[in-house]
Write an enzyme that holds these catalytic residues in place. Sequence first.
Site, PDB file in Angstrom:
ATOM      1  N   GLY A  11       0.786  -1.230   0.000  1.00 43.78           N
ATOM      2  CA  GLY A  11       0.000   0.000   0.000  1.00 43.78           C
ATOM      3  C   GLY A  11       0.814   1.273   0.000  1.00 43.78           C
ATOM      4  O   GLY A  11       0.325   2.311   0.446  1.00 43.78           O
ATOM      5  N   SER A  12       2.031   1.240  -0.508  1.00 44.80           N
ATOM      6  CA  SER A  12       2.820   2.488  -0.555  1.00 44.80           C
ATOM      7  C   SER A  12       2.143   3.498  -1.477  1.00 44.80           C
ATOM      8  O   SER A  12       2.140   4.695  -1.204  1.00 44.80           O
ATOM      9  CB  SER A  12       4.253   2.204  -1.010  1.00 44.80           C
ATOM     10  OG  SER A  12       4.290   1.811  -2.358  1.00 44.80           O
ATOM     11  N   ASN A  13       1.504   3.021  -2.544  1.00 47.10           N
ATOM     12  CA  ASN A  13       0.764   3.951  -3.414  1.00 47.10           C
ATOM     13  C   ASN A  13      -0.452   4.504  -2.682  1.00 47.10           C
ATOM     14  O   ASN A  13      -0.741   5.695  -2.757  1.00 47.10           O
ATOM     15  CB  ASN A  13       0.336   3.238  -4.700  1.00 47.10           C
ATOM     16  CG  ASN A  13       1.464   3.167  -5.701  1.00 47.10           C
ATOM     17  OD1 ASN A  13       1.797   4.168  -6.334  1.00 47.10           O
ATOM     18  ND2 ASN A  13       2.080   2.012  -5.818  1.00 47.10           N
ATOM     19  N   LEU A  83      -4.558  -7.362  -6.676  1.00 46.94           N
ATOM     20  CA  LEU A  83      -4.088  -8.473  -7.503  1.00 46.94           C
ATOM     21  C   LEU A  83      -5.176  -9.394  -8.040  1.00 46.94           C
ATOM     22  O   LEU A  83      -4.891 -10.350  -8.735  1.00 46.94           O
ATOM     23  CB  LEU A  83      -3.047  -9.280  -6.712  1.00 46.94           C
ATOM     24  CG  LEU A  83      -1.806  -8.466  -6.328  1.00 46.94           C
ATOM     25  CD1 LEU A  83      -0.761  -9.358  -5.672  1.00 46.94           C
ATOM     26  CD2 LEU A  83      -1.193  -7.783  -7.540  1.00 46.94           C
ATOM     27  N   ILE A  86     -11.061  -7.960 -11.351  1.00 48.17           N
ATOM     28  CA  ILE A  86     -12.305  -7.316 -10.891  1.00 48.17           C
ATOM     29  C   ILE A  86     -13.493  -7.917 -11.634  1.00 48.17           C
ATOM     30  O   ILE A  86     -13.462  -8.021 -12.854  1.00 48.17           O
ATOM     31  CB  ILE A  86     -12.260  -5.801 -11.210  1.00 48.17           C
ATOM     32  CG1 ILE A  86     -11.001  -5.169 -10.608  1.00 48.17           C
ATOM     33  CG2 ILE A  86     -13.514  -5.112 -10.727  1.00 48.17           C
ATOM     34  CD1 ILE A  86     -11.096  -4.800  -9.159  1.00 48.17           C
ATOM     35  N   ASN A 100      -6.516   2.228 -12.646  1.00 46.00           N
ATOM     36  CA  ASN A 100      -5.499   1.265 -12.232  1.00 46.00           C
ATOM     37  C   ASN A 100      -4.117   1.793 -12.582  1.00 46.00           C
ATOM     38  O   ASN A 100      -3.963   2.573 -13.519  1.00 46.00           O
ATOM     39  CB  ASN A 100      -5.718  -0.078 -12.946  1.00 46.00           C
ATOM     40  CG  ASN A 100      -4.707  -1.137 -12.497  1.00 46.00           C
ATOM     41  OD1 ASN A 100      -4.445  -1.284 -11.313  1.00 46.00           O
ATOM     42  ND2 ASN A 100      -4.135  -1.854 -13.452  1.00 46.00           N
ATOM     43  N   HIS A 102      -0.323   0.433 -13.557  1.00 45.11           N
ATOM     44  CA  HIS A 102       0.395  -0.767 -13.978  1.00 45.11           C
ATOM     45  C   HIS A 102       1.881  -0.418 -14.021  1.00 45.11           C
ATOM     46  O   HIS A 102       2.243   0.607 -14.606  1.00 45.11           O
ATOM     47  CB  HIS A 102      -0.115  -1.231 -15.357  1.00 45.11           C
ATOM     48  CG  HIS A 102       0.466  -2.518 -15.801  1.00 45.11           C
ATOM     49  ND1 HIS A 102       0.075  -3.727 -15.267  1.00 45.11           N
ATOM     50  CD2 HIS A 102       1.444  -2.788 -16.684  1.00 45.11           C
ATOM     51  CE1 HIS A 102       0.785  -4.686 -15.835  1.00 45.11           C
ATOM     52  NE2 HIS A 102       1.624  -4.150 -16.699  1.00 45.11           N
ATOM     53  N   ASP A 143      -6.393  -4.428 -18.793  1.00 45.71           N
ATOM     54  CA  ASP A 143      -5.226  -3.582 -19.093  1.00 45.71           C
ATOM     55  C   ASP A 143      -5.380  -2.823 -20.404  1.00 45.71           C
ATOM     56  O   ASP A 143      -4.463  -2.144 -20.833  1.00 45.71           O
ATOM     57  CB  ASP A 143      -3.955  -4.456 -19.192  1.00 45.71           C
ATOM     58  CG  ASP A 143      -3.475  -4.879 -17.813  1.00 45.71           C
ATOM     59  OD1 ASP A 143      -2.673  -5.826 -17.728  1.00 45.71           O
ATOM     60  OD2 ASP A 143      -3.937  -4.267 -16.818  1.00 45.71           O
ATOM     61  N   GLU A 172       5.629   6.012  -9.558  1.00 49.36           N
ATOM     62  CA  GLU A 172       4.250   5.821  -9.060  1.00 49.36           C
ATOM     63  C   GLU A 172       3.931   6.831  -7.979  1.00 49.36           C
ATOM     64  O   GLU A 172       2.917   7.517  -7.995  1.00 49.36           O
ATOM     65  CB  GLU A 172       4.089   4.404  -8.505  1.00 49.36           C
ATOM     66  CG  GLU A 172       4.226   3.336  -9.547  1.00 49.36           C
ATOM     67  CD  GLU A 172       4.208   1.949  -8.961  1.00 49.36           C
ATOM     68  OE1 GLU A 172       4.523   1.777  -7.768  1.00 49.36           O
ATOM     69  OE2 GLU A 172       3.857   1.031  -9.710  1.00 49.36           O
TER      70      GLU A 172
HETATM   71  C1  GRF Z   1       2.864  -1.211  -7.603  1.00 44.38           C
HETATM   72  O1  GRF Z   1       4.094  -1.459  -8.243  1.00 44.38           O
HETATM   73  C2  GRF Z   1       1.768  -1.146  -8.635  1.00 44.38           C
HETATM   74  O2  GRF Z   1       2.171  -0.616  -9.884  1.00 44.38           O
HETATM   75  C3  GRF Z   1       1.417  -2.589  -8.801  1.00 44.38           C
HETATM   76  O3  GRF Z   1       1.495  -3.159  -7.514  1.00 44.38           O
HETATM   77  C4  GRF Z   1       2.439  -2.394  -6.767  1.00 44.38           C
HETATM   78  C5  GRF Z   1       1.731  -1.933  -5.517  1.00 44.38           C
HETATM   79  O4  GRF Z   1       2.676  -1.463  -4.625  1.00 44.38           O
HETATM   80  N1  GRF Z   1       0.086  -2.710  -9.345  1.00 44.38           N
HETATM   81  P1  GRF Z   1       2.121  -0.854  -3.230  1.00 44.38           P
HETATM   82  O5  GRF Z   1       1.266  -1.933  -2.583  1.00 44.38           O
HETATM   83  O6  GRF Z   1       1.311   0.381  -3.569  1.00 44.38           O
HETATM   84  O7  GRF Z   1       3.363  -0.528  -2.449  1.00 44.38           O
END
Ligand code: GRF
Length: 184
Positions: A11-13, A83, A86, A100, A102, A143, A172
């Site tokens: 969940g860093s994003n 992952l 959907i 999304n 990618h 995608d 990201e």
């Molecule tokens: C990211 O690299 C994103 O592009 C991919 O999964 C990863 C998620 O990373 N779909 P995080 O869980 O947000 O750290």
Amino acid sequence: IKLAILASGSGSNAEKIMEHFQGSTKAEIALIASNKANAFVLERAKKFGVPTFTFTRKEMDAGVLLAKLQEEKIDWVILAGFLLKIPEDLIRAFPDRMVNIHPALLPKYGGKGMYGHHVHEAVKAAGDTETGITIHLVNEHYDEGKIIFQAATKVTQDDTPDTIAQKVHVLEHRYFPEVIAGLI
Ligand code: GRF
């Protein structure tokens, strides 16, 4: 505007997105939902006081996630390292409102199973000299939804899947929150 983030892992994003919208009067991150009860993203949500929701694949396929999103009056669904595939009825419930990210330059390295490290291994194996991120709308063909934004980074001989992943994460974290803000 209410956003829900779906994530399966670290969940860093999601964290960067919560940070970006903290205190926003225009939009709020109203829910973090995960198919993994122990996903670290849930800890990150708690830190930001964002409600969480966990579900199993079976529950998602039975419509439980869609019901929750509708109950919470969610306007946009953000996939950030989610992952599972959907379900189509969920995609159809958010036409041009599901986004999304990618970790590659679609249409390269798209499709089933091409996520996370597998992508970076494929980039390395192919000897590509660049890779990057693709932020796109999600439609039934996954995608292949409308590409909203792409950013690239150089890949060198010395790069490993790990160092490539790090470079991609930088992109990201730098761009995903702003691209979402520009979309909603
Ligand atoms: C990211 O690299 C994103 O592009 C991919 O999964 C990863 C998620 O990373 N779909 P995080 O869980 O947000 O750290």
